[in-house]
Design a protein around this motif. Structure first.
Motif, mmCIF file in Angstrom:
data_model
loop_
_atom_site.group_PDB
_atom_site.id
_atom_site.type_symbol
_atom_site.label_atom_id
_atom_site.label_comp_id
_atom_site.label_asym_id
_atom_site.label_seq_id
_atom_site.Cartn_x
_atom_site.Cartn_y
_atom_site.Cartn_z
ATOM 1 N N SER A 165 75.322 11.130 56.105
ATOM 2 C CA SER A 165 74.433 10.320 55.178
ATOM 3 C C SER A 165 74.446 8.870 55.834
ATOM 4 O O SER A 165 73.602 7.893 55.725
ATOM 5 C CB SER A 165 74.868 10.233 53.828
ATOM 6 N N ASP A 166 75.697 8.394 56.468
ATOM 7 C CA ASP A 166 75.611 7.026 56.841
ATOM 8 C C ASP A 166 74.804 6.870 57.982
ATOM 9 O O ASP A 166 74.445 5.958 58.303
ATOM 10 C CB ASP A 166 77.239 6.869 57.233
ATOM 11 N N GLY A 225 71.536 6.050 57.107
ATOM 12 C CA GLY A 225 71.324 4.766 56.522
ATOM 13 C C GLY A 225 71.220 3.859 57.647
ATOM 14 O O GLY A 225 70.420 2.907 57.591
ATOM 15 N N SER A 240 66.690 6.181 59.083
ATOM 16 C CA SER A 240 65.774 6.195 57.810
ATOM 17 C C SER A 240 64.468 5.197 58.368
ATOM 18 O O SER A 240 64.841 4.213 59.191
ATOM 19 C CB SER A 240 66.372 5.976 56.617
ATOM 20 N N ARG A 291 65.064 1.763 60.416
ATOM 21 C CA ARG A 291 66.233 1.644 61.083
ATOM 22 C C ARG A 291 65.933 2.096 62.490
ATOM 23 O O ARG A 291 64.769 2.623 62.728
ATOM 24 C CB ARG A 291 67.273 2.660 60.723
#
Ligand code: AMP
Ligand code: MN
Ligand code: MN
Ligand code: MN
Length: 285
Positions: free
Chosen positions: A158-159, A162, A166, A169
């Motif tokens: 999940s990092d 982020g 996403s 990014r």
């Protein structure tokens, strides 16, 4: 299971195997679901039905109910929306052709993701991600995420999303997936029920969500995930109320990908609220 309140059946109608971006083989996934107490199980790999035969065999051996499924990637305006096809005929030629077309841009997208990651110092990410993809044609951001964690550039999947993968990014590559109406049409043509996956995951406000559901219903969509492993527990009431307001059936699915990445273990989801009708109540199992 006849005669039993369908709401009490431990159904999990959303999961992934190595055929898309999950970490377990279809048979191992089914065995884990059975061990977790799941009684009615759907494999719903992204844009691919290649794991369903193995999963169906395993479900018969484990004596649990099996629902053939798929999770179709859809572009709705700027948003990527996932539509589950549940209880489909996995041999329907129009569905198979639609899924093949939906998968076809993945390799080029992955190479572009790798070029953009290279520009921020993450080299050879395409080869790295491919090493995690059980099915190269289904190379996905999840495989990039696992690779980037493994090389120590990020602490968790999940990092990585982020930081790198996403919208906005450096490793994000916009992509055009299937049209909403086409995806629902393929699912219905294959005898299946179309269900909006994890509605809480989309960057839509209340008006946007209503517009999505209106378009989905107009296309022939019939259900929404009210209980999802990708939701916080307190989101169920909101999606139950949306289901009632739009006359949608309710589904329940963990979105399980891996023993190490799951938010919710197979078999451990909350029950559907009493106010909604389970999508599986209309099927004979
Ligand atoms: P793709 O279809 O290649 O865009 O990859 C989408 C997949 O990445 C989803 O099906 C999830 O498995 C995973 N994913 C997306 N967003 C996140 C996130 N924020 N954290 C962890 N996994 C994610
Ligand atoms: Mn996934
Ligand atoms: Mn999804
Ligand atoms: Mn999923």
């Amino acid at each position: 299971m006849t005669g039993r309140d369908p709401r009490r059946i431990n159904a999990d109608l959303h999961s992934h195997s190595v055929v898309s971006d999950g970490m377990l083989a279809p048979a191992a996934l089914v065995a884990r679901a059975a061990a977790g107490g799941v009684e009615l199980f759907a494999l719903t790999d992204h844009d691919e039905v290649g794991g369903l035969a193995e999963a169906a065999d395993a479900a018969a051996r484990c004596a649990i109910g099996f629902v053939p499924g798929v999770e179709i990637s859809v572009s709705w305006g700027a948003e990527t929306v996932h539509v589950l096809g549940l209880n489909i005929d996995p041999e329907n030629p129009v569905l198979l052709q639609g899924l093949a077309a939906t998968r076809s841009g993945r390799d080029a997208r992955a190479r572009q993701i790798a070029r953009q990651l290279d520009a921020v110092g993450i080299t050879d990410a395409y080869e790295g991600a491919l090493g995690y993809a059980g099915n190269p044609a289904m190379i996905s951001r999840a495989h990039f995420a696992r690779h980037i964690v493994a090389i120590g550039r990020s602490a968790s999947v999940s990092d990585v999303f982020g930081r790198y993968l996403s919208p906005g990014r450096p490793g994000f590559v916009p992509h055009r997936w299937a049209e909403l109406g086409d995806a629902v049409h393929w699912i219905r043509g294959a005898g299946g029920t179309a269900v909006i996956a994890h509605p809480g995951r989309y960057a839509l406000d209340a008006l946007g969500m209503d517009a999505l559901i209106d378009a989905f219903v107009a296309a022939g969509g019939a259900g929404i995930e009210v209980i999802s492993g990708a939701h916080a527990r307190d989101e169920a009431a909101r999606y139950a109320s949306l289901a009632r307001r739009h006359g949608l059936l309710a589904s329940r699915g963990s979105d399980f990908h891996s023993p190490n990445e799951g938010h919710v273990e197979l078999g451990a989801l909350a029950q559907l609220p009493a106010s909604v009708e389970p999508v599986w109540s209309r099927w004979a199992h």
